[in-house]
Design a protein around this motif. Structure first.
Motif, short mmCIF file in Angstrom:
data_model
loop_
_atom_site.label_atom_id
_atom_site.label_comp_id
_atom_site.label_asym_id
_atom_site.label_seq_id
_atom_site.Cartn_x
_atom_site.Cartn_y
_atom_site.Cartn_z
N ALA A 17 -7.12 42.14 33.69
CA ALA A 17 -7.76 42.59 32.45
C ALA A 17 -9.07 41.84 32.29
CB ALA A 17 -6.86 42.32 31.25
N GLU A 18 -10.01 42.50 31.66
CA GLU A 18 -11.27 41.86 31.32
C GLU A 18 -11.55 42.12 29.85
OE1 GLU A 18 -14.35 41.57 34.62
OE2 GLU A 18 -13.47 43.54 34.96
N GLY A 19 -11.99 41.08 29.18
CA GLY A 19 -12.34 41.22 27.78
C GLY A 19 -11.34 40.54 26.86
N PHE A 20 -11.88 39.89 25.87
CA PHE A 20 -11.07 39.13 24.92
C PHE A 20 -10.21 40.03 24.04
CE2 PHE A 20 -15.04 36.75 25.67
CZ PHE A 20 -14.49 35.62 26.27
N ALA A 21 -10.56 41.30 23.90
CA ALA A 21 -9.83 42.20 23.01
C ALA A 21 -8.37 42.34 23.40
CB ALA A 21 -10.51 43.57 22.98
N ARG A 22 -8.05 42.15 24.67
CA ARG A 22 -6.66 42.28 25.14
C ARG A 22 -5.84 41.01 24.89
NH1 ARG A 22 -5.80 46.59 28.90
NH2 ARG A 22 -7.73 47.72 29.26
N TRP A 23 -6.51 39.94 24.47
CA TRP A 23 -5.82 38.68 24.24
C TRP A 23 -5.25 38.64 22.83
CZ3 TRP A 23 -9.47 34.28 26.27
CH2 TRP A 23 -9.70 34.48 27.63
N ARG A 28 -6.87 33.50 21.65
CA ARG A 28 -8.30 33.36 21.35
C ARG A 28 -8.55 32.09 20.53
NH1 ARG A 28 -7.98 39.18 20.56
NH2 ARG A 28 -7.96 38.85 18.32
N LYS A 29 -7.66 31.81 19.58
CA LYS A 29 -7.80 30.60 18.76
C LYS A 29 -7.64 29.35 19.62
CE LYS A 29 -6.18 28.19 14.72
NZ LYS A 29 -5.27 28.12 13.61
N GLU A 30 -6.71 29.39 20.58
CA GLU A 30 -6.49 28.23 21.46
C GLU A 30 -7.76 27.93 22.27
OE1 GLU A 30 -3.77 26.96 25.24
OE2 GLU A 30 -2.83 28.24 23.73
N PHE A 31 -8.48 28.96 22.71
CA PHE A 31 -9.73 28.73 23.43
C PHE A 31 -10.74 28.01 22.54
CE2 PHE A 31 -8.20 31.11 26.94
CZ PHE A 31 -9.01 30.75 28.02
N GLU A 62 6.50 28.59 31.87
CA GLU A 62 5.75 27.47 31.28
C GLU A 62 4.27 27.59 31.61
OE1 GLU A 62 8.40 23.55 30.67
OE2 GLU A 62 7.73 23.88 32.73
N ARG A 63 3.46 26.91 30.78
CA ARG A 63 2.02 26.98 31.00
C ARG A 63 1.34 25.67 30.66
NH1 ARG A 63 -0.68 28.28 25.95
NH2 ARG A 63 -2.50 29.16 27.00
N VAL A 64 0.17 25.50 31.24
CA VAL A 64 -0.74 24.43 30.86
C VAL A 64 -1.69 25.05 29.85
CG1 VAL A 64 -2.55 22.87 31.65
CG2 VAL A 64 -0.58 23.31 33.12
N PRO A 65 -1.79 24.49 28.65
CA PRO A 65 -2.68 25.07 27.63
C PRO A 65 -4.13 25.09 28.11
CG PRO A 65 -1.26 23.38 26.68
CD PRO A 65 -1.10 23.31 28.16
N VAL A 66 -4.95 25.78 27.36
CA VAL A 66 -6.38 25.85 27.64
C VAL A 66 -6.93 24.43 27.76
CG1 VAL A 66 -8.62 26.57 26.74
CG2 VAL A 66 -6.62 28.07 26.47
N HIS A 67 -7.69 24.20 28.82
CA HIS A 67 -8.28 22.90 29.09
C HIS A 67 -9.64 23.08 29.76
CE1 HIS A 67 -5.86 24.07 32.55
NE2 HIS A 67 -6.76 23.43 33.30
N ARG A 68 -10.43 22.02 29.71
CA ARG A 68 -11.81 22.08 30.20
C ARG A 68 -12.01 21.12 31.36
NH1 ARG A 68 -16.31 23.41 26.68
NH2 ARG A 68 -18.29 22.93 27.66
N HIS A 69 -12.52 21.64 32.45
CA HIS A 69 -12.94 20.82 33.59
C HIS A 69 -14.44 20.62 33.51
CE1 HIS A 69 -9.26 21.17 36.13
NE2 HIS A 69 -9.12 22.32 35.50
N VAL A 70 -14.90 19.38 33.59
CA VAL A 70 -16.34 19.09 33.65
C VAL A 70 -16.68 18.26 34.89
CG1 VAL A 70 -16.71 19.26 31.16
CG2 VAL A 70 -16.16 17.03 32.18
N SER A 88 -12.57 31.54 30.24
CA SER A 88 -13.45 31.61 29.07
C SER A 88 -14.45 32.76 29.13
CB SER A 88 -14.20 30.29 28.88
OG SER A 88 -14.96 29.98 30.03
N ASP A 89 -14.54 33.47 30.25
CA ASP A 89 -15.42 34.64 30.30
C ASP A 89 -14.66 35.92 29.91
OD1 ASP A 89 -13.86 35.17 32.54
OD2 ASP A 89 -15.54 35.26 33.94
N GLY A 90 -13.39 35.77 29.50
CA GLY A 90 -12.60 36.91 29.05
C GLY A 90 -11.76 37.56 30.13
#
Length: 142
Positions: A17-23, A28-31, A62-70, A88-90
């Protein structure tokens, strides 16, 4: 912002899927909430001046929540399995991992990867992630 290097080299990934609308609204709030979450795995096994080593074991569902790699990072699959990843690009992808598979990611100044990972397989999924300090970006606070 770092999105184009998620799969270089490519994984066995299928865009489902592409696009945030399907989430869901919750995803979306977790992002938004976790946009700067530096906890990229379940357990920080070791941290030195040069690196951070993370261990993750996900039971089916199970899942790893949204996280950021820098930081530049590498991961190795300790088991095979299937994951679903929202980025994060949807984009939503389903990825097949093979035991022993490893990938390295370089993140230039200001680049990042922001995503979640869910085990959609039938078996325990385990992997290690190693973040390398001293690159172009400062480590996130944990």
């Amino acid at each position: 912002m770092g999105h184009d290097s998620y799969f270089d080299p490519p994984l066995a990934a299928t865009v489902v899927a592409e696009g945030f609308a399907r989430w869901s609204p919750e995803l979306r709030k977790e992002f938004d909430t976790n946009a700067h979450n530096g906890q990229i795995g379940q357990l920080l096994v070791k941290e030195t001046d040069l690196l951070r080593i993370w261990e993750t074991h996900l039971r089916p569902g199970e899942r790893v929540p949204v996280h950021r790699h820098v930081l530049d990072y590498s991961w190795i699959a300790l088991t095979g399995g299937r994951v679903r990843q929202h980025t994060s690009d949807g984009t939503t992808r389903e990825i097949t991992l093979v035991r022993g598979q490893d990938l390295h990611f370089h993140l230039s100044r200001g680049q990042y990867h922001l995503y979640d990972v869910k085990n959609i397989g039938d078996e325990l999924l385990s992997f290690l992630t190693v973040e390398i300090k001293g690159g172009e970006n400062e480590p996130l606070d944990l």
